[in-house]
Design a protein around this motif. Structure first.
Motif, short mmCIF file in Angstrom:
data_model
loop_
_atom_site.label_atom_id
_atom_site.label_comp_id
_atom_site.label_asym_id
_atom_site.label_seq_id
_atom_site.Cartn_x
_atom_site.Cartn_y
_atom_site.Cartn_z
N MET A 5 57.59 84.59 102.61
CA MET A 5 58.04 83.66 101.57
C MET A 5 56.90 82.72 101.23
O MET A 5 56.29 82.14 102.12
N LYS A 6 56.65 82.57 99.94
CA LYS A 6 55.60 81.63 99.51
C LYS A 6 56.24 80.49 98.74
O LYS A 6 57.08 80.71 97.86
N PHE A 7 55.86 79.27 99.09
CA PHE A 7 56.37 78.10 98.37
C PHE A 7 55.23 77.46 97.60
O PHE A 7 54.19 77.11 98.16
N GLY A 8 55.42 77.30 96.29
CA GLY A 8 54.41 76.68 95.44
C GLY A 8 54.43 75.16 95.56
O GLY A 8 55.30 74.59 96.23
N GLY A 9 53.47 74.52 94.90
CA GLY A 9 53.28 73.07 95.03
C GLY A 9 54.52 72.23 94.76
O GLY A 9 54.82 71.31 95.53
N THR A 10 55.27 72.57 93.69
CA THR A 10 56.46 71.75 93.42
C THR A 10 57.56 72.05 94.45
O THR A 10 58.38 71.19 94.73
N TRP A 229 58.63 81.63 95.84
CA TRP A 229 59.53 80.56 95.41
C TRP A 229 58.76 79.61 94.51
O TRP A 229 57.74 79.05 94.92
N THR A 230 59.26 79.42 93.29
CA THR A 230 58.58 78.53 92.37
C THR A 230 59.59 77.60 91.70
O THR A 230 60.65 77.33 92.29
N ASP A 231 59.25 77.09 90.51
CA ASP A 231 60.14 76.08 89.89
C ASP A 231 60.82 76.59 88.63
O ASP A 231 61.31 75.80 87.83
N VAL A 232 60.81 77.90 88.40
CA VAL A 232 61.55 78.48 87.27
C VAL A 232 62.30 79.72 87.79
O VAL A 232 61.98 80.24 88.85
N ASP A 233 63.27 80.19 86.96
CA ASP A 233 64.12 81.29 87.41
C ASP A 233 63.42 82.65 87.31
O ASP A 233 63.90 83.56 86.62
N GLY A 234 62.28 82.80 87.94
CA GLY A 234 61.60 84.09 87.96
C GLY A 234 60.56 84.19 86.86
O GLY A 234 60.09 83.17 86.34
N VAL A 235 60.20 85.42 86.53
CA VAL A 235 59.26 85.66 85.44
C VAL A 235 60.09 85.72 84.16
O VAL A 235 61.06 86.48 84.08
N LEU A 236 59.70 84.93 83.18
CA LEU A 236 60.48 84.86 81.94
C LEU A 236 59.75 85.59 80.81
O LEU A 236 58.55 85.90 80.92
N SER A 237 60.48 85.79 79.72
CA SER A 237 59.93 86.52 78.58
C SER A 237 58.79 85.76 77.91
O SER A 237 58.07 86.32 77.09
N ALA A 238 58.63 84.48 78.23
CA ALA A 238 57.49 83.68 77.78
C ALA A 238 57.46 82.43 78.65
O ALA A 238 58.42 82.19 79.41
N ASN A 239 56.40 81.65 78.53
CA ASN A 239 56.33 80.41 79.29
C ASN A 239 57.45 79.48 78.82
O ASN A 239 57.48 79.07 77.66
N PRO A 240 58.40 79.15 79.71
CA PRO A 240 59.56 78.36 79.26
C PRO A 240 59.18 76.98 78.74
O PRO A 240 59.93 76.39 77.96
N SER A 241 58.01 76.45 79.16
CA SER A 241 57.67 75.14 78.62
C SER A 241 57.16 75.25 77.18
O SER A 241 57.06 74.27 76.47
N GLY A 264 47.84 85.49 81.45
CA GLY A 264 48.08 84.06 81.42
C GLY A 264 49.42 83.55 81.89
O GLY A 264 49.65 82.35 81.84
N ALA A 265 50.35 84.41 82.34
CA ALA A 265 51.63 83.88 82.84
C ALA A 265 51.37 83.21 84.19
O ALA A 265 51.26 83.87 85.22
N LYS A 266 51.25 81.90 84.16
CA LYS A 266 50.80 81.15 85.33
C LYS A 266 51.73 81.31 86.54
O LYS A 266 51.35 81.01 87.67
N VAL A 267 52.92 81.78 86.30
CA VAL A 267 53.89 81.91 87.39
C VAL A 267 53.37 82.82 88.51
O VAL A 267 53.77 82.68 89.67
N LEU A 268 52.44 83.71 88.19
CA LEU A 268 51.79 84.53 89.22
C LEU A 268 50.28 84.44 89.05
O LEU A 268 49.77 84.62 87.94
P1 ADP Z 1 53.88 77.13 91.73
O1 ADP Z 1 53.43 75.73 91.99
O2 ADP Z 1 55.24 77.43 92.27
O3 ADP Z 1 52.85 78.16 92.10
P2 ADP Z 1 53.09 77.33 88.96
O4 ADP Z 1 53.12 76.04 88.21
O5 ADP Z 1 51.78 77.84 89.42
O6 ADP Z 1 54.12 77.20 90.16
O7 ADP Z 1 53.79 78.47 88.11
C1 ADP Z 1 55.09 78.28 87.61
C2 ADP Z 1 55.00 77.85 86.14
O8 ADP Z 1 54.46 78.95 85.39
C3 ADP Z 1 56.31 77.59 85.46
O9 ADP Z 1 56.76 76.29 85.71
C4 ADP Z 1 55.99 77.84 84.00
O10 ADP Z 1 55.67 76.64 83.35
C5 ADP Z 1 54.74 78.69 84.03
N1 ADP Z 1 54.88 79.97 83.31
C6 ADP Z 1 53.99 80.44 82.40
N2 ADP Z 1 54.40 81.61 81.92
C7 ADP Z 1 55.55 81.93 82.54
C8 ADP Z 1 56.46 83.03 82.47
N3 ADP Z 1 56.25 84.07 81.65
N4 ADP Z 1 57.55 83.01 83.26
C9 ADP Z 1 57.77 81.98 84.09
N5 ADP Z 1 56.97 80.91 84.19
C10 ADP Z 1 55.87 80.87 83.44
#
Ligand code: ADP
Ligand code: ASP
Ligand code: MG
Length: 471
Positions: A5-10, A229-241, A264-268
């Motif tokens: 399990m990996k926990f991100g900064g938030t 484990w991050t701060d959004v519900d998984g990988v989304l169809s685009a950056n939710p912000s 560029g999907a920062k989630v990974l």
């Molecule tokens: P962590 O600190 O858990 O590693 P990050 O901030 O590195 O979290 O990554 C999570 C963030 O990635 C989300 O809050 C969201 O703003 C961003 N993000 C960009 N693209 C996507 C995507 N396609 N799906 C989900 N999150 C995304």
């Protein structure tokens, strides 16, 4: 089953978040799983360490950061670790690491030079401060746990700032030091983001690299699953912000996840997928703020029933380098020379496009590398410039927007939808590239057009609605 399990900064950003992380670990243990954890630094810590290193190297060290970091981590220790001895040990570890940080900054303020190696030594401190807290919080819930510095178990190359794991050495160390703990029923916590060279010098895997650490640790331990484990519900169809109606993608393939991360999907972190993929370890991306949500599962198949585009991403902070000239036609070797120079400058090419007329080639690199690369190109292609074969070598700040999906291949009309959507928004496409895998179309647009382009594509492919399986 063994879960990494990996926990991100938030997800470890406060006492409450660390307590929640520990609860998620012990909940999996209660279901009979083994868990090894990889932790990021508490949110904001890595940035403040980097700022401090830069300030120190300019001769103005941050004299209060050590104390502020100690207080922030101590407040967490006081809240989540009830056992006084365990708490004192954690605080002692934290203090020792902060001492080292302070000494490094002091040294920097003397020599006024920040090398990548020193920057790693400083920026990697955050994970070493967080790990004792996460381990303490897990132990406080009745599960034996200890913090392990990845410098002891993750062996890397010496590319400071972007080190690559040496998987055989890492595996040997993980099996020797971490596996026995798991077998004894413990739940160890490994620092993300960092590793060490074979000589023991601390390295980092690059910003956001704790995801990569999770995959490396998972592969080296032969984990059954990796949960990010991050701060959004998984990988989304685009950056939710950026796109408020983006939706979770329940299932994606390793290749889709890699493309998304790369574009560029920062989630990974963009290198996360490879170690897991090599061992076919399923990866889940989950929300520590909403753990009941099933998130995204990354596997070999993904969800092949979903046709067309699944997600839209973007890379910002990049430059388009253009080499043009009517005399470029038929002159062999200009392209080869250009890429040789880019490689010499240690710059990574993110996308390439060449017009079929051969009058023009362009490629995208990180904006920070552009001045250096353009200078080197002008130097090496001086003869071609003098002779007029090459007329211009230029750099312009741009963004790359990418539409991604395994089943774009064989789905007709995607390019037409892309250009129709952008055209009706009046967005000019500067360059385009479609990988031969047909898993993505990437477009270069002016930086201010990136957000409207993403929203237009998201709308055009109806990604806000639940995908419908193709027959
Ligand atoms: P962590 O600190 O858990 O590693 P990050 O901030 O590195 O979290 O990554 C999570 C963030 O990635 C989300 O809050 C969201 O703003 C961003 N993000 C960009 N693209 C996507 C995507 N396609 N799906 C989900 N999150 C995304
Ligand atoms: N703490 C590191 C960073 O902020 C690594 C990570 O969080 O993934 O880049
Ligand atoms: Mg991250």
């Amino acid at each position: 089953m063994l879960i990494v399990m990996k926990f991100g900064g938030t997800s470890v950003g406060s006492a409450e978040r660390i307590a929640q992380a520990a609860a998620l670990v012990t909940a999996a243990r209660d279901k009979g799983h083994h868990v090894a954890t990889v932790t990021s630094a508490m949110s904001g810590v890595t940035n403040s360490l980097i700022d401090a290193a830069q300030a120190a190297s300019k001769g103005s060290p941050d004299t209060t950061l050590r104390q502020r970091l100690f207080e922030r981590h101590k407040a967490v220790a006081d809240a989540v670790i009830q056992d006084a001895t365990v708490r004192a040990t954690a605080l002692e570890q934290i203090d020792r690491r902060l001492d080292r940080f302070e000494k490094l900054c002091y040294g920097l303020s003397m020599v006024h030079e920040l090398t990548p190696r020193l920057l790693d030594a400083i920026s990697g401190t955050g994970e070493m401060l967080a790990a004792p807290l996460v381990a303490g919080a897990i132990a406080a819930r009745g599960c034996p746990s200890s913090a392990i510095d990845a410098t002891e178990v993750v062996v890397t190359t010496d590319q400071f700032g972007a080190a690559e794991p040496l998987m055989d050495d890492t595996r040997t160390k993980m099996q020797a030091h971490v596996r026995p703990l798991i077998e004894r029923g413990e739940s160890p916590v490994v620092t993300g983001f960092i590793g060490a060279t074979v000589d023991g010098v601390l390295t980092t895997l690059g910003r956001g690299g704790s995801d990569y650490s999770a995959s490396i640790v998972g592969a080296a331990l032969d984990a059954d699953e990796i949960w990010i484990w991050t701060d959004v519900d998984g990988v989304l169809s685009a950056n939710p912000s950026e796109v408020p109606d983006a939706r979770t993608l329940p299932e994606i393939s390793y290749s889709e996840a890699s493309e998304l991360a790369y574009y560029g999907a920062k989630v990974l972190h963009y290198k996360t997928i490879l170690p897991a993929f090599r061992k076919r370890i399923p990866v889940r991306i989950l929300n520590s703020f909403n753990p009941a949500h099933p998130g995204t599962r990354v596997s070999v198949e993904g969800d092949p029933s979903i046709p067309g585009v699944k997600a839209v991403t973007s890379i910002r902070g990049v430059s388009l380098i253009t080499i043009s000239g009517t005399g470029m036609q038929g002159i062999p070797g200009i392209v080869a020379k250009a890429f040789e120079i880019v490689a010499e400058q240690q710059s990574n090419v993110l996308m390439i496009s060449q017009a079929s007329s051969e009058n023009n080639m362009c490629f995208v690199i990180t904006a920070g590398d552009a001045p250096r690369v353009v200078k080197a190109l002008r130097g090496t292609l001086e003869l071609e410039l003098t002779r007029g074969h090459v007329e211009e070598i230029s750099a312009q700040p741009v963004a790359v927007v990418a539409a991604i999906g395994d089943r774009m291949r064989g789905t007709p009309g995607i390019a037409a939808t892309v250009f129709g959507a952008l055209g009706s928004e009046g967005i000019n496409v500067i360059a385009i590239s479609q990988g031969s895998s047909e898993r993505n179309i990437s477009l270069v647009v002016a930086e201010p057009d990136a957000a409207p382009a993403i929203r237009a594509l998201h709308r055009a492919f109806r990604l806000d609605r639940a995908a419908v399986a193709a027959k």
